[in-house]
Design a protein around this motif. Sequence first.
Motif, PDB file in Angstrom:
ATOM      1  N   ALA A 250      20.184  15.788  12.793  1.00  0.00           N
ATOM      2  CA  ALA A 250      19.875  14.362  12.678  1.00  0.00           C
ATOM      3  C   ALA A 250      18.405  14.063  12.949  1.00  0.00           C
ATOM      4  O   ALA A 250      17.803  13.214  12.284  1.00  0.00           O
ATOM      5  N   VAL A 251      17.794  14.764  13.921  1.00  0.00           N
ATOM      6  CA  VAL A 251      16.414  14.427  14.282  1.00  0.00           C
ATOM      7  C   VAL A 251      15.393  15.207  13.463  1.00  0.00           C
ATOM      8  O   VAL A 251      14.224  14.837  13.422  1.00  0.00           O
ATOM      9  N   GLY A 252      15.808  16.300  12.816  1.00  0.00           N
ATOM     10  CA  GLY A 252      14.916  17.031  11.931  1.00  0.00           C
ATOM     11  C   GLY A 252      14.065  18.073  12.638  1.00  0.00           C
ATOM     12  O   GLY A 252      13.864  18.038  13.856  1.00  0.00           O
ATOM     13  N   LEU A 256      12.402  18.055  16.485  1.00  0.00           N
ATOM     14  CA  LEU A 256      12.675  19.026  17.535  1.00  0.00           C
ATOM     15  C   LEU A 256      11.386  19.722  17.984  1.00  0.00           C
ATOM     16  O   LEU A 256      11.159  19.918  19.187  1.00  0.00           O
ATOM     17  N   ARG A 257      10.545  20.090  17.035  1.00  0.00           N
ATOM     18  CA  ARG A 257       9.304  20.786  17.388  1.00  0.00           C
ATOM     19  C   ARG A 257       8.422  19.897  18.273  1.00  0.00           C
ATOM     20  O   ARG A 257       7.809  20.370  19.239  1.00  0.00           O
ATOM     21  N   ASP A 258       8.357  18.610  17.944  1.00  0.00           N
ATOM     22  CA  ASP A 258       7.580  17.685  18.756  1.00  0.00           C
ATOM     23  C   ASP A 258       8.142  17.615  20.177  1.00  0.00           C
ATOM     24  O   ASP A 258       7.386  17.631  21.159  1.00  0.00           O
ATOM     25  N   LEU A 296      12.412  28.679  15.767  1.00  0.00           N
ATOM     26  CA  LEU A 296      10.970  28.533  15.616  1.00  0.00           C
ATOM     27  C   LEU A 296      10.507  27.180  16.147  1.00  0.00           C
ATOM     28  O   LEU A 296       9.453  27.065  16.776  1.00  0.00           O
ATOM     29  N   ALA A 297      11.310  26.149  15.895  1.00  0.00           N
ATOM     30  CA  ALA A 297      10.943  24.799  16.326  1.00  0.00           C
ATOM     31  C   ALA A 297      11.117  24.592  17.819  1.00  0.00           C
ATOM     32  O   ALA A 297      10.565  23.639  18.372  1.00  0.00           O
ATOM     33  N   GLY A 298      11.884  25.476  18.503  1.00  0.00           N
ATOM     34  CA  GLY A 298      11.935  25.391  19.951  1.00  0.00           C
ATOM     35  C   GLY A 298      13.287  25.312  20.611  1.00  0.00           C
ATOM     36  O   GLY A 298      13.364  25.074  21.818  1.00  0.00           O
ATOM     37  N   ALA A 299      14.389  25.544  19.889  1.00  0.00           N
ATOM     38  CA  ALA A 299      15.711  25.465  20.510  1.00  0.00           C
ATOM     39  C   ALA A 299      15.948  26.664  21.427  1.00  0.00           C
ATOM     40  O   ALA A 299      15.651  27.807  21.068  1.00  0.00           O
TER      41      ALA A 299
END
Length: 418
Positions: A250-252, A256-258, A296-299
């Motif tokens: 949902a947040v993209g 998530l990276r931000d 990669l985005a941070g999960a």
Amino acid sequence: MSSDRIHAHYVIETSIGLERAAAAMAGEQSTGTFIALPGETPELHRRHAARVESVVLTEEGGEPSLSGSRGPGPVQRGEVELSFPLENVGTALPNLLATVAGNLFELQQLSGIRLTDLSLPEAFGRAHPGPQFGAAGTREVADVRTGPIIGTIIKPSVGLTPEQTGVLAEDLARAGLDFIKDDELMADSPHSPFEERLDAVLRGLDRAAEVTGRRPLYAVNLSGDIDEMRRRADLVAERGGNCLMVSVNAVGIAGLRDLRLHSSLPIHAHRNGWGAMTRFPLLGYSYRVWQQLWRLAGADHLHVNGLRNKFWEPDDSVVASARAVLEPINGGPAAMPVFSSAQSAEQAADTYAAVGTDDLMYVCGGGIMAHPDGPAAGVRSIRQAWDAALAGIDLDTYAADHPDLEAALRTFRGATSG
């Protein structure tokens, strides 16, 4: 693998021949168009065209799987590998997804297409933050050195006031859980505003810690617009929270990276909406691709469903997803798979046997809350099941002198069948 090319693997279905379809895919996602244009040169194509690296026929015959496709010949299915110049894309994840997926799902030459794997240049690992904690760091924050991190979901999914939620969280923490999470349906609802719920739950966890001496991870759902998520993440940190939860589809990816760059807390990635991307076998993309992008985005933690779950997904798919999350990739550490969906003591031994590690979150809703002797007995039953699994002891044998486990097996065994 070339350090300057992105390699994408697909399963496709077509009625124009696999070679022609693969060429159409490569052209659509790089230098091709439906008619020659001014400015096209051999040098431009040499430098920027996608390449068809391999085509393998696996099956022929039958009817097209998706409507709207065109082609004179018989239906063929096969595996295709394309590569794209890194120079075309850069390392931005939204641009990567637009390149390896994007319009491919709409090509009339295809009656089925599924992105199954990605191999990325090292530049992606350098460009993106990746998990801040991963599996090892999450163990440290949760203070769980061995065994799975055992958790639950605050239920009912909706309807509880902030104060009711806080009382329930306190009871669950007193029962000895390592991890408590919001449901994905709860973020900033009118009946349970984010800030009020956060404060109520943290008060409850503090009261429980006075008795137990420890405070579980609480993954508070802060999904929303980017500015809202930043503000909420700051509130969580300021008020002593220790984990964030996000509905990532949902947040993209950019959202998530931000959040990962903004916050210093573990990020629990919920995959709700995932079925729309993967349930049909000739459309969408694989979990192996999906989890790579979000890592990669941070999960730090990613849901993988669970064995004998209440949804559509077969066990072999769940296990493959968990193994993908546990694989160090793109220069980043292993993340932590989250087993959830109708999990109880009954699946613990099979989960350990299938995955071969206890570096996971084992999150049970009804499997804890619906234990006939109450939630505390439910938590004990999960721990006993995992103690047996890790020791290599048959579950029923162990249950013979562990009443909490025996009651759980009697209650939950076969509960999701049919």
